[in-house]
Write a protein that holds these residues in place. Structure first.
Motif, PDB file in Angstrom:
ATOM      1  N   PHE A   2     -18.847  34.713  20.977  1.00 15.84           N
ATOM      2  CA  PHE A   2     -17.453  34.760  20.536  1.00 15.84           C
ATOM      3  C   PHE A   2     -16.526  34.238  21.626  1.00 15.84           C
ATOM      4  O   PHE A   2     -16.766  34.455  22.803  1.00 15.84           O
ATOM      5  N   ASP A   3     -15.447  33.593  21.213  1.00 15.86           N
ATOM      6  CA  ASP A   3     -14.413  33.243  22.181  1.00 15.86           C
ATOM      7  C   ASP A   3     -13.436  34.412  22.278  1.00 15.86           C
ATOM      8  O   ASP A   3     -13.493  35.362  21.494  1.00 15.86           O
ATOM      9  N   ASP A   4     -12.537  34.363  23.240  1.00 17.31           N
ATOM     10  CA  ASP A   4     -11.646  35.486  23.500  1.00 17.31           C
ATOM     11  C   ASP A   4     -10.675  35.744  22.344  1.00 17.31           C
ATOM     12  O   ASP A   4     -10.316  36.890  22.076  1.00 17.31           O
ATOM     13  N   VAL A   5     -10.269  34.713  21.654  1.00 18.79           N
ATOM     14  CA  VAL A   5      -9.363  34.870  20.514  1.00 18.79           C
ATOM     15  C   VAL A   5     -10.063  35.656  19.404  1.00 18.79           C
ATOM     16  O   VAL A   5      -9.487  36.565  18.794  1.00 18.79           O
ATOM     17  N   THR A   6     -11.320  35.330  19.152  1.00 23.07           N
ATOM     18  CA  THR A   6     -12.102  36.040  18.137  1.00 23.07           C
ATOM     19  C   THR A   6     -12.325  37.490  18.548  1.00 23.07           C
ATOM     20  O   THR A   6     -12.195  38.404  17.728  1.00 23.07           O
ATOM     21  N   LEU A   7     -12.654  37.713  19.815  1.00 20.80           N
ATOM     22  CA  LEU A   7     -12.846  39.084  20.305  1.00 20.80           C
ATOM     23  C   LEU A   7     -11.568  39.894  20.139  1.00 20.80           C
ATOM     24  O   LEU A   7     -11.597  41.063  19.733  1.00 20.80           O
ATOM     25  N   ASN A   8     -10.423  39.295  20.453  1.00 17.35           N
ATOM     26  CA  ASN A   8      -9.131  39.956  20.293  1.00 17.35           C
ATOM     27  C   ASN A   8      -8.946  40.398  18.839  1.00 17.35           C
ATOM     28  O   ASN A   8      -8.559  41.539  18.569  1.00 17.35           O
ATOM     29  N   ARG A   9      -9.233  39.504  17.919  1.00 14.31           N
ATOM     30  CA  ARG A   9      -9.062  39.790  16.490  1.00 14.31           C
ATOM     31  C   ARG A   9     -10.017  40.903  16.028  1.00 14.31           C
ATOM     32  O   ARG A   9      -9.610  41.828  15.326  1.00 14.31           O
ATOM     33  N   ILE A  10     -11.276  40.836  16.443  1.00 18.28           N
ATOM     34  CA  ILE A  10     -12.261  41.849  16.060  1.00 18.28           C
ATOM     35  C   ILE A  10     -11.832  43.226  16.558  1.00 18.28           C
ATOM     36  O   ILE A  10     -11.866  44.211  15.817  1.00 18.28           O
ATOM     37  N   GLN A  11     -11.437  43.285  17.818  1.00 21.53           N
ATOM     38  CA  GLN A  11     -11.061  44.570  18.393  1.00 21.53           C
ATOM     39  C   GLN A  11      -9.770  45.109  17.774  1.00 21.53           C
ATOM     40  O   GLN A  11      -9.667  46.306  17.513  1.00 21.53           O
ATOM     41  N   ALA A  12      -8.796  44.245  17.529  1.00 22.73           N
ATOM     42  CA  ALA A  12      -7.539  44.693  16.920  1.00 22.73           C
ATOM     43  C   ALA A  12      -7.787  45.259  15.531  1.00 22.73           C
ATOM     44  O   ALA A  12      -7.246  46.314  15.170  1.00 22.73           O
ATOM     45  N   ARG A  13      -8.611  44.584  14.740  1.00 26.50           N
ATOM     46  CA  ARG A  13      -8.906  45.057  13.382  1.00 26.50           C
ATOM     47  C   ARG A  13      -9.644  46.390  13.412  1.00 26.50           C
ATOM     48  O   ARG A  13      -9.336  47.289  12.627  1.00 26.50           O
ATOM     49  N   ALA A  14     -10.621  46.513  14.293  1.00 27.22           N
ATOM     50  CA  ALA A  14     -11.376  47.771  14.394  1.00 27.22           C
ATOM     51  C   ALA A  14     -10.460  48.922  14.800  1.00 27.22           C
ATOM     52  O   ALA A  14     -10.533  50.025  14.239  1.00 27.22           O
ATOM     53  N   LEU A  15      -9.579  48.658  15.747  1.00 32.32           N
ATOM     54  CA  LEU A  15      -8.662  49.691  16.202  1.00 32.32           C
ATOM     55  C   LEU A  15      -7.660  50.060  15.104  1.00 32.32           C
ATOM     56  O   LEU A  15      -7.419  51.244  14.836  1.00 32.32           O
ATOM     57  N   ARG A  16      -7.122  49.064  14.438  1.00 37.25           N
ATOM     58  CA  ARG A  16      -6.154  49.326  13.360  1.00 37.25           C
ATOM     59  C   ARG A  16      -6.803  50.143  12.239  1.00 37.25           C
ATOM     60  O   ARG A  16      -6.224  51.113  11.745  1.00 37.25           O
ATOM     61  N   ARG A  17      -8.022  49.795  11.845  1.00 37.07           N
ATOM     62  CA  ARG A  17      -8.727  50.545  10.802  1.00 37.07           C
ATOM     63  C   ARG A  17      -8.982  51.990  11.220  1.00 37.07           C
ATOM     64  O   ARG A  17      -8.834  52.913  10.424  1.00 37.07           O
ATOM     65  N   SER A  18      -9.359  52.173  12.464  1.00 39.25           N
ATOM     66  CA  SER A  18      -9.620  53.532  12.947  1.00 39.25           C
ATOM     67  C   SER A  18      -8.360  54.377  12.967  1.00 39.25           C
ATOM     68  O   SER A  18      -8.379  55.548  12.591  1.00 39.25           O
ATOM     69  N   LEU A  19      -7.254  53.790  13.401  1.00 34.91           N
ATOM     70  CA  LEU A  19      -5.993  54.525  13.414  1.00 34.91           C
ATOM     71  C   LEU A  19      -5.569  54.883  11.994  1.00 34.91           C
ATOM     72  O   LEU A  19      -5.179  56.024  11.718  1.00 34.91           O
ATOM     73  N   THR A  20      -5.651  53.924  11.097  1.00 35.45           N
ATOM     74  CA  THR A  20      -5.253  54.151   9.710  1.00 35.45           C
ATOM     75  C   THR A  20      -6.138  55.209   9.061  1.00 35.45           C
ATOM     76  O   THR A  20      -5.646  56.095   8.363  1.00 35.45           O
ATOM     77  N   GLY A  21      -7.428  55.138   9.317  1.00 36.51           N
ATOM     78  CA  GLY A  21      -8.376  56.063   8.697  1.00 36.51           C
ATOM     79  C   GLY A  21      -8.288  57.489   9.203  1.00 36.51           C
ATOM     80  O   GLY A  21      -8.745  58.416   8.533  1.00 36.51           O
ATOM     81  N   THR A  22      -7.707  57.687  10.366  1.00 35.22           N
ATOM     82  CA  THR A  22      -7.655  59.027  10.940  1.00 35.22           C
ATOM     83  C   THR A  22      -6.246  59.602  11.000  1.00 35.22           C
ATOM     84  O   THR A  22      -6.075  60.782  11.289  1.00 35.22           O
ATOM     85  N   GLY A  23      -5.251  58.781  10.759  1.00 35.48           N
ATOM     86  CA  GLY A  23      -3.882  59.252  10.823  1.00 35.48           C
ATOM     87  C   GLY A  23      -3.304  59.298  12.228  1.00 35.48           C
ATOM     88  O   GLY A  23      -2.184  59.753  12.430  1.00 35.48           O
ATOM     89  N   LEU A  24      -4.046  58.807  13.201  1.00 38.72           N
ATOM     90  CA  LEU A  24      -3.526  58.738  14.566  1.00 38.72           C
ATOM     91  C   LEU A  24      -2.471  57.636  14.625  1.00 38.72           C
ATOM     92  O   LEU A  24      -2.707  56.528  14.162  1.00 38.72           O
ATOM     93  N   THR A  25      -1.323  57.954  15.184  1.00 39.31           N
ATOM     94  CA  THR A  25      -0.242  56.966  15.216  1.00 39.31           C
ATOM     95  C   THR A  25      -0.392  56.034  16.416  1.00 39.31           C
ATOM     96  O   THR A  25      -0.906  56.441  17.464  1.00 39.31           O
ATOM     97  N   PRO A  26       0.068  54.802  16.275  1.00 39.83           N
ATOM     98  CA  PRO A  26       0.072  53.898  17.417  1.00 39.83           C
ATOM     99  C   PRO A  26       0.885  54.458  18.588  1.00 39.83           C
ATOM    100  O   PRO A  26       0.531  54.259  19.745  1.00 39.83           O
TER     101      PRO A  26
END
Length: 100
Positions: A2-26
């Motif tokens: 993966f390039d860094d742009v792809t890694l950024n996108r993967i990690q952002a999506r995983a983090l956003r899904r986890s926050l949404t799924g648990t109710g933890l606020t940004p």
């Protein structure tokens, strides 16, 4: 590989899904992240979560580690660090290169 742009996108999506799924606020994540040495502002965190802003790997990893500690009891989801996505063994890195 993966390039860094792809890694950024993967990690952002995983983090956003986890926050949404648990109710933890940004905001709560951001406050704890600052306590772990984070340097990104709250607005930048929001932009990152919406994949508008690219963050350096060290800050993404710090966010992932912080979120993992906050979500541990709520959600066993795996939030990947950059080295884990790349398959790099951190133990082989030079100690000066490691940042938590």
């Amino acid at each position: 590989m993966f390039d860094d742009v792809t890694l950024n996108r993967i990690q952002a999506r995983a983090l956003r899904r986890s926050l949404t799924g648990t109710g933890l606020t940004p905001h709560r994540l951001w406050l704890r992240y600052l306590g772990h040495g984070g340097i990104v502002g709250e607005l930048e965190l929001e932009a990152y979560l919406h994949e508008i802003l690219h963050l350096p790997a060290v800050e993404r990893d710090r966010l992932m580690s912080t979120a993992t500690t906050l979500l541990d009891a709520r959600c066993p989801r795996f939030l990947p660090r950059t080295d884990e996505l790349l398959g790099i063994d951190r133990a082989q890195d030079h100690p000066a290169d490691r940042q938590n």
